[in-house]
Enzyme design. Structure first.
Site, mmCIF file in Angstrom:
data_model
loop_
_atom_site.group_PDB
_atom_site.id
_atom_site.type_symbol
_atom_site.label_atom_id
_atom_site.label_comp_id
_atom_site.label_asym_id
_atom_site.label_seq_id
_atom_site.Cartn_x
_atom_site.Cartn_y
_atom_site.Cartn_z
ATOM 1 N N ASN A 9 0.882 -1.173 0.000
ATOM 2 C CA ASN A 9 0.000 0.000 0.000
ATOM 3 C C ASN A 9 0.923 1.227 0.000
ATOM 4 O O ASN A 9 1.439 1.623 1.042
ATOM 5 C CB ASN A 9 -0.891 -0.051 1.244
ATOM 6 C CG ASN A 9 -1.808 1.144 1.360
ATOM 7 O OD1 ASN A 9 -1.812 2.029 0.504
ATOM 8 N ND2 ASN A 9 -2.588 1.172 2.431
ATOM 9 N N ARG A 94 -2.862 -2.042 -3.109
ATOM 10 C CA ARG A 94 -4.000 -1.156 -2.919
ATOM 11 C C ARG A 94 -3.860 -0.016 -3.928
ATOM 12 O O ARG A 94 -2.835 0.670 -3.964
ATOM 13 C CB ARG A 94 -3.976 -0.593 -1.516
ATOM 14 C CG ARG A 94 -5.139 0.313 -1.264
ATOM 15 C CD ARG A 94 -5.036 0.912 0.098
ATOM 16 N NE ARG A 94 -6.264 1.591 0.436
ATOM 17 C CZ ARG A 94 -6.564 1.991 1.649
ATOM 18 N NH1 ARG A 94 -5.728 1.767 2.632
ATOM 19 N NH2 ARG A 94 -7.687 2.600 1.884
ATOM 20 N N HIS A 182 -12.491 3.896 0.466
ATOM 21 C CA HIS A 182 -12.453 2.952 1.595
ATOM 22 C C HIS A 182 -13.183 1.642 1.267
ATOM 23 O O HIS A 182 -13.626 0.923 2.161
ATOM 24 C CB HIS A 182 -13.074 3.562 2.883
ATOM 25 C CG HIS A 182 -12.308 4.705 3.440
ATOM 26 N ND1 HIS A 182 -12.912 5.879 3.837
ATOM 27 C CD2 HIS A 182 -10.991 4.868 3.664
ATOM 28 C CE1 HIS A 182 -11.992 6.716 4.277
ATOM 29 N NE2 HIS A 182 -10.823 6.128 4.175
ATOM 30 N N HIS A 209 -16.469 4.061 8.664
ATOM 31 C CA HIS A 209 -15.006 3.908 8.670
ATOM 32 C C HIS A 209 -14.433 5.256 9.088
ATOM 33 O O HIS A 209 -14.343 6.183 8.280
ATOM 34 C CB HIS A 209 -14.512 3.504 7.273
ATOM 35 C CG HIS A 209 -13.024 3.408 7.176
ATOM 36 N ND1 HIS A 209 -12.345 2.218 7.017
ATOM 37 C CD2 HIS A 209 -12.064 4.361 7.243
ATOM 38 C CE1 HIS A 209 -11.046 2.440 6.991
ATOM 39 N NE2 HIS A 209 -10.846 3.741 7.122
ATOM 40 N N ASN A 212 -8.133 8.616 10.079
ATOM 41 C CA ASN A 212 -7.704 9.956 9.644
ATOM 42 C C ASN A 212 -8.494 10.390 8.427
ATOM 43 O O ASN A 212 -8.907 11.533 8.312
ATOM 44 C CB ASN A 212 -6.205 9.954 9.339
ATOM 45 C CG ASN A 212 -5.398 10.034 10.617
ATOM 46 O OD1 ASN A 212 -5.731 10.810 11.514
ATOM 47 N ND2 ASN A 212 -4.354 9.225 10.705
ATOM 48 N N GLY A 213 -8.675 9.448 7.497
ATOM 49 C CA GLY A 213 -9.670 9.628 6.441
ATOM 50 C C GLY A 213 -10.949 9.004 6.973
ATOM 51 O O GLY A 213 -10.879 7.996 7.672
ATOM 52 N N ARG A 242 -9.104 17.051 6.402
ATOM 53 C CA ARG A 242 -9.965 17.415 5.262
ATOM 54 C C ARG A 242 -11.316 17.921 5.756
ATOM 55 O O ARG A 242 -11.814 17.477 6.782
ATOM 56 C CB ARG A 242 -10.180 16.202 4.343
ATOM 57 C CG ARG A 242 -8.938 15.808 3.597
ATOM 58 C CD ARG A 242 -9.140 14.503 2.846
ATOM 59 N NE ARG A 242 -8.287 13.453 3.369
ATOM 60 C CZ ARG A 242 -8.470 12.155 3.176
ATOM 61 N NH1 ARG A 242 -9.474 11.727 2.456
ATOM 62 N NH2 ARG A 242 -7.641 11.286 3.705
ATOM 63 N N VAL A 285 -7.514 12.648 17.124
ATOM 64 C CA VAL A 285 -8.575 12.717 18.132
ATOM 65 C C VAL A 285 -8.023 12.610 19.552
ATOM 66 O O VAL A 285 -8.451 13.323 20.461
ATOM 67 C CB VAL A 285 -9.645 11.627 17.858
ATOM 68 C CG1 VAL A 285 -10.557 11.428 19.064
ATOM 69 C CG2 VAL A 285 -10.451 11.988 16.620
ATOM 70 N N GLY A 329 -9.505 3.620 13.260
ATOM 71 C CA GLY A 329 -8.950 4.135 14.520
ATOM 72 C C GLY A 329 -9.954 4.798 15.447
ATOM 73 O O GLY A 329 -10.031 4.459 16.638
ATOM 74 N N GLY A 331 -13.381 4.838 15.021
ATOM 75 C CA GLY A 331 -14.536 3.953 15.190
ATOM 76 C C GLY A 331 -14.279 2.837 16.181
ATOM 77 O O GLY A 331 -15.157 2.462 16.963
ATOM 78 N N GLU A 380 -7.898 -4.132 5.782
ATOM 79 C CA GLU A 380 -7.834 -3.939 4.332
ATOM 80 C C GLU A 380 -6.753 -4.816 3.713
ATOM 81 O O GLU A 380 -6.899 -5.303 2.597
ATOM 82 C CB GLU A 380 -7.568 -2.457 4.024
ATOM 83 C CG GLU A 380 -8.770 -1.590 4.362
ATOM 84 C CD GLU A 380 -8.410 -0.172 4.753
ATOM 85 O OE1 GLU A 380 -7.661 -0.003 5.733
ATOM 86 O OE2 GLU A 380 -8.882 0.767 4.095
HETATM 87 P P1 ADP Z 1 -5.616 6.068 9.093
HETATM 88 O O1 ADP Z 1 -6.801 6.574 8.310
HETATM 89 O O2 ADP Z 1 -4.398 6.925 8.954
HETATM 90 O O3 ADP Z 1 -5.356 4.583 8.925
HETATM 91 P P2 ADP Z 1 -6.494 5.320 11.769
HETATM 92 O O4 ADP Z 1 -7.542 4.368 11.313
HETATM 93 O O5 ADP Z 1 -5.284 4.764 12.429
HETATM 94 O O6 ADP Z 1 -6.054 6.311 10.614
HETATM 95 O O7 ADP Z 1 -7.200 6.378 12.777
HETATM 96 C C1 ADP Z 1 -6.491 7.387 13.359
HETATM 97 C C2 ADP Z 1 -7.416 8.155 14.305
HETATM 98 O O8 ADP Z 1 -7.899 7.256 15.317
HETATM 99 C C3 ADP Z 1 -6.732 9.311 15.021
HETATM 100 O O9 ADP Z 1 -7.582 10.440 15.059
HETATM 101 C C4 ADP Z 1 -6.559 8.755 16.426
HETATM 102 O O10 ADP Z 1 -6.521 9.750 17.411
HETATM 103 C C5 ADP Z 1 -7.792 7.913 16.577
HETATM 104 N N1 ADP Z 1 -7.642 6.978 17.715
HETATM 105 C C6 ADP Z 1 -6.839 5.906 17.785
HETATM 106 N N2 ADP Z 1 -6.901 5.366 19.031
HETATM 107 C C7 ADP Z 1 -7.757 6.137 19.757
HETATM 108 C C8 ADP Z 1 -8.249 6.110 21.104
HETATM 109 N N3 ADP Z 1 -7.870 5.178 21.959
HETATM 110 N N4 ADP Z 1 -9.130 7.080 21.484
HETATM 111 C C9 ADP Z 1 -9.516 8.039 20.618
HETATM 112 N N5 ADP Z 1 -9.094 8.113 19.344
HETATM 113 C C10 ADP Z 1 -8.235 7.167 18.914
#
Ligand code: ADP
Length: 398
Positions: A9, A94, A182, A209, A212-213, A242, A285, A329, A331, A380
């Site tokens: 990826n 990907r 996604h 989903h 970050n995205g 975004r 977050v 992340g 969710g 994924e």
């Molecule tokens: P990407 O789209 O880069 O793969 P992720 O799916 O890893 O991103 O999601 C990243 C987000 O998830 C960030 O905003 C991060 O703060 C949030 N996150 C991860 N763990 C926690 C947690 N324990 N509590 C709150 N937010 C979290």
């Protein structure tokens, strides 16, 4: 098939990988990781089959890879002991954009590469890196079959009204559509839910989903019905950096009345908006929650409001809802945000069990609630590996 499936990826400054062993058509993870910071200060992060961090090369003293091809070589060198002589039998990539036609993964050949190259204008920030990853892998693994798995493919089943904008049809014909992204994550979740509970898998799901995205997808009978993301990955809910949905008149105003260049507007909308721009704290977050205050409240409150609104909108596209699934992340982990999102969705039959939500339990809905609310980890990479195996084994997409 003998050997392992390598999943790649390639992003703008990172090369993520995962390796799966194939045994009797089943996939077992061997390890995963990424080289991040390519072009700046590269760092190698790796995990074992169980997801535990493991030692990886450090380039503090020099020797860091300068590009994706060198990063791939570093990954292969690191993997070699784990592979114990087993060859790389297939590589799954990907690829963010498959255009209007690709509704399934495809074996990569020169014709497909040319086709994917033509889609670069539709995803200028991602597609060139994906193609660079394919080219690097093709050079390193001559003759090894490679498969392109698209983020847009899963959404190709969505009906016309979910696929179009309110423009003259000539624009739709020229590819101005709601592609959705996604898709590999949604496909993985839809299949997983169907495997766990076939009746629910045949029902109406909204999958959120949120990473970050972030996007949401309506899935009925295992098929995509509508997505919050549109022509690009800017639309829908606000994200790490975004903006999410924006009146297109705002863009015209920024350019015509505020004198901003298209490059400035693009930077604002892609890199400096969303949670980062609204909070003034971070795109992350966890960092926003830790900092608290007015900016945090503005960003998290707006995020929850827009996700809540999208859940109801997508349920409407399906005439109702059987389950809401949180993934990625935010969710999977952000219990406070999940609770805020679900507040006010009681009219849809959504009610959370506070203790289960606080524990990140697999099912967080209150007992007896009409709509099940689930938390599932997405994968994924596994979805790409499954597709790759199927395309190679069956000589065609599944
Ligand atoms: P990407 O789209 O880069 O793969 P992720 O799916 O890893 O991103 O999601 C990243 C987000 O998830 C960030 O905003 C991060 O703060 C949030 N996150 C991860 N763990 C926690 C947690 N324990 N509590 C709150 N937010 C979290």
């Amino acid at each position: 098939m003998q050997g392992v499936v390598l999943v790649l990826n390639a992003g703008s400054s990172s090369l993520k990988f995962a390796v799966f062993e194939t045994a009797e058509g089943r996939l077992a993870p061997l390890g995963a990781g990424q080289v991040e910071g390519i072009g700046a200060t590269p760092r190698f992060v790796a995990k074992d089959a169980a997801g535990r961090p493991v030692a990886a090369p450090s380039w503090d003293a020099g020797g860091a890879p300068a590009n994706h091809a060198a990063a791939l070589d570093a990954i292969i060198a690191w993997l070699e002991p784990a592979l114990q002589g087993r060859p790389v039998a297939a590589i799954g990539h990907r690829v963010v954009h498959g255009g209007p036609e690709h509704a399934a993964p495809v074996p990569i050949d020169l014709h497909v590469m040319a086709e994917l190259q033509e889609l670069v204008p539709l995803a200028p920030l991602h597609q060139p890196h994906n193609l660079a990853g394919i080219a690097a892998a093709a050079r390193r693994f001559r003759g090894v079959p490679q498969v392109a798995c698209f983020d847009t493919a899963f959404h190709r089943t969505q009906p016309f009204f979910a696929d179009t904008f309110g423009l003259p049809p000539a624009f739709h014909a020229r590819g101005i559509r709601r592609y959705g992204f996604h898709g590999l994550s949604y496909e993985y979740i839809a299949r997983r839910i169907a495997a766990e509970d076939p009746a629910l898998g045949a029902g109406r799901l909204v999958v959120a989903h949120l990473g970050n995205g972030a996007s949401l997808c309506a899935i009925a009978g295992g098929r995509a019905q509508a997505s919050s993301m549109g022509f690009t990955a800017l639309d829908g809910v606000p994200m790490g950096t975004r903006c999410g949905q924006l009146d297109p008149g705002v863009v015209l105003h920024m350019i015509d009345a505020m004198g901003m260049s298209t490059a400035e507007v693009a930077r604002l909308l892609y890199n400096d908006s969303g949670l980062k721009g609204m909070s003034g704290i971070s795109h992350d977050v966890r960092a926003i929650e830790a900092a608290g205050g007015e900016g945090a409240e503005r960003a998290l409150g707006y995020f929850a409001y827009r996700v809540r609104r999208e859940i109801a909108a997508l349920a409407t596209c399906m005439g109702g809802l059987d389950a809401l699934v949180f993934t990625a992340g935010i969710g999977e982990n952000a219990r406070g945000l999940r609770a805020r999102i679900c507040e006010g969705l009681g009219f849809l039959g959504i009610a959370l069990d506070p203790a289960r939500n606080a524990a990140n339990a697999p099912e967080i809905s209150a007992p007896g609630a009409a709509v099940r609310v689930l938390v599932r980890a997405t994968d994924e990479e596994r979805m790409i590996a499954e597709h790759t195996l199927a395309v190679i084994a069956e000589g065609g997409p599944r």
